[in-house]
Design a protein around this motif. Structure first.
Motif, PDB file in Angstrom:
ATOM      1  N   ARG A 308       0.840  -1.201   0.000  1.00  0.00           N
ATOM      2  CA  ARG A 308       0.000   0.000   0.000  1.00  0.00           C
ATOM      3  C   ARG A 308       0.874   1.250   0.000  1.00  0.00           C
ATOM      4  N   TRP A 309       0.622   2.148  -0.959  1.00  0.00           N
ATOM      5  CA  TRP A 309       1.319   3.435  -0.977  1.00  0.00           C
ATOM      6  C   TRP A 309       0.482   4.426  -0.169  1.00  0.00           C
ATOM      7  N   GLU A 310       1.082   4.978   0.873  1.00  0.00           N
ATOM      8  CA  GLU A 310       0.320   5.893   1.734  1.00  0.00           C
ATOM      9  C   GLU A 310       0.162   7.260   1.079  1.00  0.00           C
ATOM     10  N   SER A 311       1.173   7.625   0.290  1.00  0.00           N
ATOM     11  CA  SER A 311       1.127   8.950  -0.317  1.00  0.00           C
ATOM     12  C   SER A 311       1.065   8.796  -1.838  1.00  0.00           C
ATOM     13  N   VAL A 312       0.001   9.312  -2.441  1.00  0.00           N
ATOM     14  CA  VAL A 312      -0.165   9.176  -3.892  1.00  0.00           C
ATOM     15  C   VAL A 312      -0.496  10.538  -4.508  1.00  0.00           C
ATOM     16  N   GLU A 313      -0.069  10.754  -5.735  1.00  0.00           N
ATOM     17  CA  GLU A 313      -0.410  12.002  -6.419  1.00  0.00           C
ATOM     18  C   GLU A 313      -0.389  11.813  -7.928  1.00  0.00           C
ATOM     19  N   THR A 314      -1.382  12.352  -8.595  1.00  0.00           N
ATOM     20  CA  THR A 314      -1.419  12.409 -10.063  1.00  0.00           C
ATOM     21  C   THR A 314      -2.577  13.315 -10.474  1.00  0.00           C
ATOM     22  N   LYS A 315      -2.401  13.926 -11.656  1.00  0.00           N
ATOM     23  CA  LYS A 315      -3.502  14.745 -12.195  1.00  0.00           C
ATOM     24  C   LYS A 315      -4.661  13.864 -12.645  1.00  0.00           C
ATOM     25  N   ALA A 316      -4.376  12.590 -12.880  1.00  0.00           N
ATOM     26  CA  ALA A 316      -5.438  11.647 -13.255  1.00  0.00           C
ATOM     27  C   ALA A 316      -6.128  11.204 -11.962  1.00  0.00           C
ATOM     28  N   THR A 317      -6.931  12.103 -11.397  1.00  0.00           N
ATOM     29  CA  THR A 317      -7.454  11.894 -10.036  1.00  0.00           C
ATOM     30  C   THR A 317      -8.289  10.613  -9.906  1.00  0.00           C
ATOM     31  N   ALA A 318      -8.873  10.144 -11.007  1.00  0.00           N
ATOM     32  CA  ALA A 318      -9.689   8.922 -10.942  1.00  0.00           C
ATOM     33  C   ALA A 318      -8.860   7.726 -10.482  1.00  0.00           C
ATOM     34  N   ILE A 319      -7.561   7.735 -10.790  1.00  0.00           N
ATOM     35  CA  ILE A 319      -6.709   6.594 -10.417  1.00  0.00           C
ATOM     36  C   ILE A 319      -5.653   7.015  -9.384  1.00  0.00           C
ATOM     37  N   ARG A 320      -6.010   7.987  -8.576  1.00  0.00           N
ATOM     38  CA  ARG A 320      -5.116   8.427  -7.486  1.00  0.00           C
ATOM     39  C   ARG A 320      -5.372   7.493  -6.298  1.00  0.00           C
ATOM     40  N   ILE A 321      -4.855   6.273  -6.406  1.00  0.00           N
ATOM     41  CA  ILE A 321      -5.182   5.182  -5.475  1.00  0.00           C
ATOM     42  C   ILE A 321      -3.900   4.444  -5.090  1.00  0.00           C
ATOM     43  N   GLY A 322      -3.719   4.236  -3.788  1.00  0.00           N
ATOM     44  CA  GLY A 322      -2.475   3.607  -3.320  1.00  0.00           C
ATOM     45  C   GLY A 322      -2.649   2.184  -2.816  1.00  0.00           C
ATOM     46  N   ASN A 323      -3.919   1.738  -2.726  1.00  0.00           N
ATOM     47  CA  ASN A 323      -4.165   0.416  -2.151  1.00  0.00           C
ATOM     48  C   ASN A 323      -5.188  -0.350  -3.000  1.00  0.00           C
ATOM     49  N   PRO A 324      -4.746  -0.883  -4.141  1.00  0.00           N
ATOM     50  CA  PRO A 324      -5.701  -1.530  -5.059  1.00  0.00           C
ATOM     51  C   PRO A 324      -6.305  -2.800  -4.447  1.00  0.00           C
ATOM     52  N   VAL A 325      -7.530  -2.667  -3.959  1.00  0.00           N
ATOM     53  CA  VAL A 325      -8.124  -3.744  -3.154  1.00  0.00           C
ATOM     54  C   VAL A 325      -8.355  -5.036  -3.942  1.00  0.00           C
ATOM     55  N   ASN A 326      -8.461  -4.944  -5.257  1.00  0.00           N
ATOM     56  CA  ASN A 326      -8.685  -6.167  -6.033  1.00  0.00           C
ATOM     57  C   ASN A 326      -7.395  -6.827  -6.529  1.00  0.00           C
ATOM     58  N   ALA A 327      -6.276  -6.372  -6.008  1.00  0.00           N
ATOM     59  CA  ALA A 327      -4.993  -6.923  -6.473  1.00  0.00           C
ATOM     60  C   ALA A 327      -4.923  -8.452  -6.416  1.00  0.00           C
ATOM     61  N   PRO A 328      -5.447  -9.112  -5.369  1.00  0.00           N
ATOM     62  CA  PRO A 328      -5.352 -10.589  -5.362  1.00  0.00           C
ATOM     63  C   PRO A 328      -6.079 -11.252  -6.541  1.00  0.00           C
ATOM     64  N   LYS A 329      -7.055 -10.566  -7.122  1.00  0.00           N
ATOM     65  CA  LYS A 329      -7.724 -11.102  -8.314  1.00  0.00           C
ATOM     66  C   LYS A 329      -7.005 -10.653  -9.589  1.00  0.00           C
ATOM     67  N   ALA A 330      -6.462  -9.442  -9.561  1.00  0.00           N
ATOM     68  CA  ALA A 330      -5.913  -8.852 -10.785  1.00  0.00           C
ATOM     69  C   ALA A 330      -4.500  -9.321 -11.106  1.00  0.00           C
ATOM     70  N   LEU A 331      -3.672  -9.515 -10.076  1.00  0.00           N
ATOM     71  CA  LEU A 331      -2.282  -9.927 -10.335  1.00  0.00           C
ATOM     72  C   LEU A 331      -2.223 -11.265 -11.086  1.00  0.00           C
ATOM     73  N   PRO A 332      -2.996 -12.285 -10.664  1.00  0.00           N
ATOM     74  CA  PRO A 332      -2.981 -13.536 -11.449  1.00  0.00           C
ATOM     75  C   PRO A 332      -3.465 -13.301 -12.883  1.00  0.00           C
ATOM     76  N   GLY A 333      -4.384 -12.359 -13.064  1.00  0.00           N
ATOM     77  CA  GLY A 333      -4.902 -12.063 -14.401  1.00  0.00           C
ATOM     78  C   GLY A 333      -3.812 -11.529 -15.318  1.00  0.00           C
ATOM     79  N   ILE A 334      -3.037 -10.597 -14.797  1.00  0.00           N
ATOM     80  CA  ILE A 334      -1.948 -10.022 -15.596  1.00  0.00           C
ATOM     81  C   ILE A 334      -0.911 -11.105 -15.909  1.00  0.00           C
ATOM     82  N   ARG A 335      -0.559 -11.896 -14.905  1.00  0.00           N
ATOM     83  CA  ARG A 335       0.486 -12.925 -15.099  1.00  0.00           C
ATOM     84  C   ARG A 335       0.020 -14.045 -16.012  1.00  0.00           C
ATOM     85  N   GLU A 336      -1.171 -14.573 -15.738  1.00  0.00           N
ATOM     86  CA  GLU A 336      -1.648 -15.758 -16.486  1.00  0.00           C
ATOM     87  C   GLU A 336      -1.870 -15.463 -17.959  1.00  0.00           C
ATOM     88  N   THR A 337      -2.203 -14.203 -18.270  1.00  0.00           N
ATOM     89  CA  THR A 337      -2.475 -13.876 -19.671  1.00  0.00           C
ATOM     90  C   THR A 337      -1.204 -13.434 -20.401  1.00  0.00           C
TER      91      THR A 337
END
Ligand code: F0G
Length: 427
Positions: A308-337
């Motif tokens: 988890r990144w405690e401090s985040v910044e970007t002009k793309a405010t929609a994705i100004r997120i430091g703790n991607p809660v779905n990572a346990p589902k998404a990481l296998p998706g990126i790797r497996e594909t």
């Protein structure tokens, strides 16, 4: 010596389908991705596993093929969803644009833009809400809530109102684009501005949900991701109809990694249904802003967990997120594909926003991250020139008018007469 007979992780691209467990209702159930515990889908409110707190997925004993789908929009795919109908404003069925100049400029064989900004409230969130709010109605809850960088709050407010439910949204103060707050406000959400970032807002709303105060409609809610699966189904059908094949790669912006998880689930289900071979599944390729890139860090380090990144910044405010809660589902998706993840700068995002605008496609900054990431991966040689690629643009330009105005040309003051106007034009 033979290998021990280990059953594959439920998140791998196998053709294995599952028999319904005792908890299933009409062939549908919830299953923990960590420990495999199963739960009845609509009996009681639950977002994570009672036993181990792992993320839950909706599972089905029968999976549809493309021939089973008919109609338009999200509900075309009802056979792949937990309900037959939702609270709807005709979401989905978004354009898959050709962008010939950008395709040549970036240098891939085919490039299409799936513009999710063309949904009713201007982002892909509508696809999740049409399902999630219908499930909320099924469960009999009366107050819906989310933490949001903006778009989820707009969609929740609109769909919640349409479903006749009260809505509450927690937003990071000063970090949500104007269009999104205006939507949440007019659709009647109670808006709480939190003195903290999105991740803190999500911590708080999860606690409110745990105390039974609200029904949570962030992408932790497994039903929302079912609706978002339809992005993947539409991309495949659209690409096939326009180009004759499936895309090799799908590039998408990543915040909480809900879409990455949802698209991967859509493709796993198609593999199980026998529609896709595992090697035909598009490479899921995630893009984050440099100032908020915990998923990219995990992919680059080959880590199983995201820090988890405690401090985040970007002009793309929609994705100004430091703790991607779905990572346990998404990481296998990126790797497996066979996909990857990359970070892009705010400057690269603005350039991509202008590139899309030149093709007549207006998107908000987070959306342009996908195109910025593709360009960078192509330059690095990670993406090759013979690839057929779909980029997901997640939100409409008008969501963030300030960012659009800053990236575009400035208006020029002129006098109120034709000669004066001509003088300026001829300068
Ligand atoms: N693009 C846009 C325009 C978004 O609004 C979001 C997420 C994402 C990409 C990231 O998608 O979470 O599925 O990886 N917005 C959420 C919100 C967090 O509150 O509107 P993801």
């Amino acid at each position: 010596m033979s290998q021990p007979d280990r059953s594959p992780s439920p998140l791998t691209l196998t053709g294995k389908s599952q028999p319904a467990p005792a908890a299933a209702v009409d062939g549908t159930w919830l299953e923990c991705i960590e420990c495999g515990e199963t739960f009845a889908p609509f009996e009681s409110v639950r977002y994570t596993c009672d036993a181990c707190d792992g993320l839950l997925e909706v599972r089905y004993d029968e999976l549809p093929t493309f021939d089973d789908f008919s109609g338009t929009g999200v509900w075309r795919y009802a056979d792949a969803l937990p309900l037959e109908e939702g609270v709807t404003t005709q979401e989905g069925d978004t354009p898959l644009y050709r962008v010939p100049r950008l395709e040549t400029d970036i240098g891939v064989e085919a490039l299409r833009i799936k513009h999710e900004g063309m949904n009713p409230t201007g982002s892909f969130k509508d696809r999740g809400m049409t399902v999630g709010v219908a499930v909320a109605r099924e469960l009999g809850v009366d107050r819906l809530a989310c933490a949001s960088t903006g778009n989820t709050s707009a969609a929740l407010a609109a769909y919640g109102s349409r479903g006749g439910m009260e809505t509450l949204v927690l937003l990071p103060a000063g970090k949500v684009a104007a269009g999104k707050i205006a939507q949440a406000s007019l659709h009647g959400a109670r808006i709480l501005e939190v003195d903290g970032n999105f991740d803190r807002c999500l911590d708080i709303v999860q606690e409110l949900a745990a105390r039974g105060e609200v029904y949570l409609l962030n992408s932790l809610n497994p039903f929302r991701l079912e609706g978002q699966k339809t992005i993947g189904l539409e991309i495949l059908e659209g690409f096939r109809d326009d180009y004759g094949t499936w895309p090799d790669r799908i590039v998408l912006p990543v915040g909480n990694a809900g879409n990455t998880s949802a698209l991967y689930k859509a493709f796993r289900e198609l593999v199980q249904a026998g529609e896709l071979a595992p090697e035909e599944v598009p490479k899921l390729t995630g893009v984050q802003a440099e100032g908020a890139a915990p998923m990219v860090e995990a992919v680059e380090n080959g880590a199983d967990e995201v820090r988890r990144w405690e401090s985040v910044e970007t002009k793309a405010t929609a994705i100004r997120i430091g703790n991607p809660v779905n990572a346990p589902k998404a990481l296998p998706g990126i790797r497996e594909t066979g996909g990857t993840a990359i970070a892009v700068s705010d400057e690269e995002i603005t350039t991509a926003q202008r590139d899309l605008a030149e093709e007549g496609i207006g998107v908000e900054p987070a959306s342009a991250a996908s195109v910025a990431g593709l360009r960078k991966l192509r330059e690095q040689g990670v993406v090759s020139s013979d690839e057929r690629v779909a980029c997901l643009t997640t939100g409409h330009l008008l969501k963030d008018p300030d960012a659009a105005a800053a990236a575009g040309r400035d208006p020029e003051p002129v006098p109120a007469d034709t000669d004066g106007v001509l003088e300026v034009l001829h300068e």
